[in-house]
Design an enzyme around this catalytic site. Structure first.
Site, PDB file in Angstrom:
ATOM      1  CE1 TYR A 145      -3.318 -55.805 -29.490  1.00  0.00           C
ATOM      2  CE2 TYR A 145      -2.625 -55.198 -27.270  1.00  0.00           C
ATOM      3  CZ  TYR A 145      -2.603 -54.976 -28.635  1.00  0.00           C
ATOM      4  OH  TYR A 145      -1.874 -53.925 -29.129  1.00  0.00           O
ATOM      5  CG  ASP A 230      -6.863 -53.129 -21.979  1.00  0.00           C
ATOM      6  OD1 ASP A 230      -7.675 -52.273 -22.371  1.00  0.00           O
ATOM      7  OD2 ASP A 230      -5.800 -53.376 -22.584  1.00  0.00           O
ATOM      8  CB  ILE A 232      -8.875 -50.403 -24.756  1.00  0.00           C
ATOM      9  CG1 ILE A 232      -8.512 -49.465 -25.906  1.00  0.00           C
ATOM     10  CG2 ILE A 232      -8.893 -51.825 -25.235  1.00  0.00           C
ATOM     11  CD1 ILE A 232      -7.105 -49.702 -26.477  1.00  0.00           C
ATOM     12  CE  LYS A 270      -7.660 -50.802 -30.244  1.00  0.00           C
ATOM     13  NZ  LYS A 270      -6.960 -51.199 -31.454  1.00  0.00           N
TER      14      LYS A 270
END
Ligand SMILES: Cc1ncc(COP(=O)(O)O)c(C=O)c1O
Length: 480
Positions: A145, A230, A232, A270
């Site tokens: 990312y 992570d 998410i 998200k």
């Protein structure tokens, strides 16, 4: 005397990456079905707009939650004054239960080990401050990312060392890639403090396999370092293989040192499509990390009325069950639409099962196997095709020609239009442009297993990320 600090003026923020430049291009000329049908379609933004109707109908049926009310009575004053950085207990309880639900209730989370933060951005940075000194390093699998350059490095001074993953095995993490990254950091005199992964991956849209998770836990055990996962995108997994959280695998490590060295990052940006609400969290078994992160969370708290709303929303189990199921179904449909649209343009992508995007293989459209060529293609797609997609180089991919393409931030009609534009571009460029290698040539070379030249990341020139003055001129003449 310099007017601003070095931190304020240094460029490690990554603002000049093509990832963020693409957003600027879009903002200068945004597509609108009625007002600007020839504008740029934003496919570089991992937003989930597919299930707002479900959230809105819950809000209609529960007016107290957003209206500062409890049992019909105003709690405005209570919420206005609340400022405890430990967070509202009801919100933390509802959030850990939601996280467990996403993991099929195979793991439970203790709300006292959860720290609320203003999104995952703040959670990731806070963890860096807690776990590493400036000049120490975290290893990250590529592609990653693009926001991590800002979130992990910029203000903390922590270094990111890439773990190079390649298309040869679907960008999976291997023991040799981990060791190579670790030794590479050592050669640069960087002390490695941990590994950070995104599971499911942004930008790949794939979940980590059980063997990758075991590999990571073995690696951090051997090197005596931390692991940040992570997660998410954990609620966006829409097809098999299912999502396995590192916390599930960690269950086998209770009473070991590793137990305290694995930390999860989460957010509702998200899974619920609420990036504007800034609701994120750190979960850690290490009491010291929880205590330090709680103190640091003063710099990025979640507002009390948002916490109040979220505790009501997430503790409605009928809602969460329905939402998670329906949202995943919609993501699955959208993903299918994108994959089929790309197929019609004879473009393939990495097989994926999660996320709000696909990792698209545009190597056949490159003039040459270089990042310069990737940038050239990206500019054509932004300026001529008028689609903003994110080049792999902005995600630190080691192979030119991959792009992240988002599918959940637009209507079906807009996605269809984007696919039509792309198909026309591919047809035009493969028939008219003699410089372009044809797709047939590409696929036959691929089938004969010709070894591709993979340029080293360190050799990619800086200009790849910036617009040349010629492009700027072109951009300003494009502006409406
Ligand atoms: C992997 C990953 N981590 C963190 C973030 C930041 O999310 P938030 O809006 O919760 O700060 C993003 C956003 O795209 C992301 O993709």
């Amino acid at each position: 005397m310099k007017p601003l600090s070095r931190k304020a003026t240094c460029n490690t923020h990554g603002q000049d990456s093509s990832y963020f430049l693409g957003w600027q291009k879009y903002e200068n000329n945004p597509f609108d079905e009625v007002r600007n049908p020839n504008g740029i379609i934003q496919m570089g933004l991992a937003e989930n707009q597919l299930s707002f109707d479900i959230l809105e109908s819950w809000l209609d049926m529960n007016p107290d939650a957003a209206g500062f009310k409890r049992d019909g009575n105003s709690i405005f004053r209570e919420l206005a004054l609340f400022q405890d950085y430990h967070g509202l207990p009801a919100c933390k309880k509802a959030l850990v239960e939601f996280m467990a639900e996403i993991r099929g209730n195979k793991v439970t989370f203790d709300p006292s080990r959860l720290v609320l933060t203003a999104g995952s951005t703040s959670a990731n940075e806070t963890l860096m401050f807690c776990l590493a000194e400036a000049g120490e390093a975290f290893l990250l699998p590529t592609p990653y990312y693009p926001g991590f350059d800002r979130d992990l490095k910029w203000r903390t001074g922590v270094e990111i060392v890439p773990i190079h993953c390649t298309s040869s095995n679907g960008f999976r993490i291997t023991a040799s890639a981990l060791e190579e990254a670790y030794q590479g950091a050592r050669k640069r005199n960087l002390r490695v403090k941990g590994v950070l992964v995104t599971n499911p991956s942004n930008p790949l849209g794939t979940t980590l396999s059980l063997s990758e998770l075991n590999l990571l836990l073995d690696f951090i055990t051997a090197k005596d370092i931390h692991l940040i996962s992570d997660e998410i995108y954990s609620g966006t997994v829409f097809s098999s293989p299912g999502f396995v959280s590192v916390m599930e695998v960690l269950n086998g490590y209770e009473n070991t040192e590793v137990w305290n060295r694995v930390h999860i990052v989460y957010s509702l940006s998200k899974d619920l499509g609420l990036p504007g609400f800034r609701i994120g969290a750190i979960y850690s078994n290490d009491e010291m990390v929880v205590a330090a992160a709680t103190k640091m969370s003063s710099f990025g708290l979640v507002s009390s009325q948002t916490q109040y709303l979220l505790s009501a929303l997430l503790s409605d189990k009928n809602f969460t069950k329905k939402y998670l199921f329906e949202n995943q179904e919609r993501l699955k449909q959208r993903h299918k639409m994108l994959v089929m649209g790309l197929q019609k343009a004879r473009i393939s992508c990495l097989k994926s099962n999660a996320g709000l995007f696909c990792w698209v293989d545009m190597r056949p459209l490159l003039h040459s196997n270089t990042f310069e060529s990737e940038m050239e293609l990206w500019k054509k797609i932004v300026y001529d095709v008028r689609l903003n997609i994110s080049p792999g180089s902005s995600c630190h991919c080691t192979e030119p020609g991959w792009f992240r393409v988002c599918f959940a931030n637009m209507s079906e009609a807009t996605l269809n239009l984007a696919m039509q534009r792309l198909k026309k571009f591919v047809v035009d460029s493969t028939t008219n442009n003699s410089n372009n290698r044809s797709l047939d040539h590409y696929y036959s070379a691929k089938n004969s297993k010709k070894k591709s030249l993979i340029p080293k990341w360190s050799l990619i020139p800086k200009w790849v990320f910036r617009l040349s003055s010629r492009d700027r001129d072109r951009e300003s003449s494009d502006e409406r």
